[in-house]
Design a protein around this motif. Structure first.
Motif, short mmCIF file in Angstrom:
data_model
loop_
_atom_site.label_atom_id
_atom_site.label_comp_id
_atom_site.label_asym_id
_atom_site.label_seq_id
_atom_site.Cartn_x
_atom_site.Cartn_y
_atom_site.Cartn_z
N ALA A 266 0.83 -1.20 0.00
CA ALA A 266 0.00 0.00 0.00
C ALA A 266 0.87 1.25 0.00
CB ALA A 266 -0.92 -0.01 1.22
N THR A 267 1.93 1.24 0.78
CA THR A 267 2.85 2.38 0.83
C THR A 267 3.53 2.59 -0.53
OG1 THR A 267 3.29 2.00 3.17
CG2 THR A 267 4.89 3.33 1.96
N THR A 268 3.98 1.48 -1.12
CA THR A 268 4.64 1.57 -2.43
C THR A 268 3.73 2.19 -3.47
OG1 THR A 268 6.03 -0.36 -1.97
CG2 THR A 268 5.68 0.21 -4.28
N PHE A 269 2.50 1.71 -3.55
CA PHE A 269 1.60 2.21 -4.58
C PHE A 269 1.11 3.62 -4.27
CE2 PHE A 269 1.58 -2.12 -6.05
CZ PHE A 269 1.44 -1.97 -7.41
N GLY A 270 1.08 3.98 -2.99
CA GLY A 270 0.75 5.36 -2.65
C GLY A 270 1.80 6.31 -3.19
N GLU A 271 3.07 5.94 -3.05
CA GLU A 271 4.16 6.77 -3.57
C GLU A 271 4.13 6.80 -5.10
OE1 GLU A 271 7.72 5.17 -1.95
OE2 GLU A 271 7.25 5.73 0.11
N LEU A 272 3.84 5.64 -5.72
CA LEU A 272 3.78 5.59 -7.17
C LEU A 272 2.66 6.47 -7.72
CD1 LEU A 272 4.44 1.80 -7.94
CD2 LEU A 272 5.84 3.75 -8.67
N GLU A 273 1.52 6.45 -7.06
CA GLU A 273 0.39 7.28 -7.52
C GLU A 273 0.78 8.76 -7.49
OE1 GLU A 273 -2.39 6.67 -8.89
OE2 GLU A 273 -2.63 4.50 -8.60
N ASP A 274 1.51 9.18 -6.45
CA ASP A 274 1.95 10.58 -6.37
C ASP A 274 2.87 10.92 -7.54
OD1 ASP A 274 0.52 10.93 -4.06
OD2 ASP A 274 2.23 10.56 -2.73
N ILE A 275 3.79 10.00 -7.86
CA ILE A 275 4.73 10.21 -8.98
C ILE A 275 3.96 10.25 -10.30
CG2 ILE A 275 6.63 9.17 -10.28
CD1 ILE A 275 7.61 8.01 -7.58
N TRP A 276 3.04 9.31 -10.50
CA TRP A 276 2.28 9.26 -11.75
C TRP A 276 1.47 10.54 -11.96
CZ3 TRP A 276 0.19 3.72 -10.35
CH2 TRP A 276 1.21 2.78 -10.59
N ASN A 277 0.87 11.02 -10.86
CA ASN A 277 0.07 12.24 -10.96
C ASN A 277 0.94 13.46 -11.24
OD1 ASN A 277 -2.36 10.92 -10.48
ND2 ASN A 277 -2.22 11.17 -8.26
N GLU A 278 2.09 13.55 -10.56
CA GLU A 278 2.97 14.71 -10.72
C GLU A 278 3.51 14.83 -12.15
OE1 GLU A 278 7.13 16.56 -8.87
OE2 GLU A 278 6.16 14.81 -7.93
N TYR A 279 3.82 13.68 -12.75
CA TYR A 279 4.44 13.70 -14.07
C TYR A 279 3.46 13.32 -15.20
CZ TYR A 279 8.84 14.34 -11.67
OH TYR A 279 9.86 14.84 -10.89
N GLY A 280 2.17 13.26 -14.88
CA GLY A 280 1.16 13.04 -15.90
C GLY A 280 1.34 11.74 -16.66
N VAL A 281 1.63 10.66 -15.94
CA VAL A 281 1.87 9.39 -16.60
C VAL A 281 0.62 8.88 -17.29
CG1 VAL A 281 2.46 6.95 -16.21
CG2 VAL A 281 3.74 8.77 -15.04
N PHE A 282 -0.53 9.03 -16.64
CA PHE A 282 -1.78 8.53 -17.21
C PHE A 282 -2.71 9.68 -17.54
CE2 PHE A 282 -0.40 5.11 -14.25
CZ PHE A 282 -0.14 4.14 -15.20
#
Length: 288
Positions: A266-282
């Protein structure tokens, strides 16, 4: 160690009846064709009754003709050339609804995994992976796609994962230079079994690593070298290896590992979601 069905037939030949010897002789000479015949057709070609064919399967220790047929099919997957596979598929699929036949075959293999998978062995595999110092994932030829799929999700769960690339044999051993006790190699191997895989697994085994095989049956060379194994049928459809069942088994393994890791995931994916949102991955759906 599981015995090759042809070896079983050859060793029991002296005790067979005349009719059974005709069946045995036909199978030994035409195993690539017999593996996909109905009991009725096999009996007709061996000049015996269908019931004699069914009794022959029981004589070999199988609980029915379909079980003997599956054993024969599993054995020949490692022997047939691509040309022989195309020829055998032509006999099976001629005049059929190909879309329905192929999809139904995949469904049947998934059901087989559900009913026959060893849950205790599955849990043991998960524990070995969770405790591993380093995880190496190996798969060549058609198995490389299963290995790549598993590697993608394993990298989201663990920091200690290496996908062993197989462009050249020398490069493989360079990637495994530091493998040793405490490490786990997940070796994915389906017919026709690659010598590259077998040699690589032997190297890892000699260095003291734990071997987890992902393969189709107990006759598989990789199974024989493994400390634990996950079995899934790889259906042979013409020259194509259907990896639906192995991929589904990998899904189950990844979900199980994630569940047992709990909050770490859960912690890992929480951090990943922040990165994806910041850099507009999706891309985002319009609110309207």
């Amino acid at each position: 160690m599981a015995k090759n069905i042809l070896h079983t037939i050859e060793s029991g030949m002296s005790g067979f009846s005349k009719g059974q010897k005709r069946i045995a002789g036909y199978i030994l000479e035409n195993y690539d064709k017999a593996a996909f015949m109905t009991a009725s057709k096999l009996g007709r070609l061996a000049d015996v009754s269908e019931s004699t064919v069914v009794r022959f399967a029981s004589e070999l220790g199988y609980d029915g003709y379909p079980s003997m047929q599956r054993a024969l099919q599993e054995m020949i997957r490692s022997r047939l050339t691509s040309t022989q596979r195309i020829r055998a598929a032509g006999d099976r699929l001629s005049g059929q609804d190909l879309l329905g036949s192929v999809l139904q075959s995949d469904i049947d293999k998934l059901r087989e995994v559900v009913s026959e998978a060893d849950r205790e062995e599955f849990n043991d595999v998960a524990e070995r992976i969770l405790k591993a110092r380093h995880i190496y994932i190996l798969g060549v030829r058609s198995s490389s796609f299963v290995a790549g799929y598993l590697n993608f999700y394993m990298h989201l769960l663990f920091e200690n994962v290496t996908l062993v690339q197989s462009n050249a044999a020398g490069e493989i051993f360079e990637q495994l230079f530091r493998i040793g006790p405490g490490d786990v190699m997940i070796a994915i191997s389906f017919p026709r079994y690659s010598k590259v895989t077998m040699n690589t697994v032997k190297f890892a085994q000699d260095r003291g690593a734990t071997i987890i095989a992902v393969t189709d049956n107990e006759l598989s060379p990789v199974y024989q070298m493994s400390d634990a194994a996950l079995l899934a049928p790889c259906e042979m459809i013409s020259f194509v290896d259907s990896m639906v069942a192995p991929l589904s088994l990998m899904n189950a393994l990844v979900v199980t590992l994630a569940y047992r890791m709990g909050t770490d995931v859960a912690t890992t994916f929480g951090e990943l979601e922040d990165i994806w949102n910041e850099y507009g991955v999706f891309g985002k759906m319009d609110d309207e």
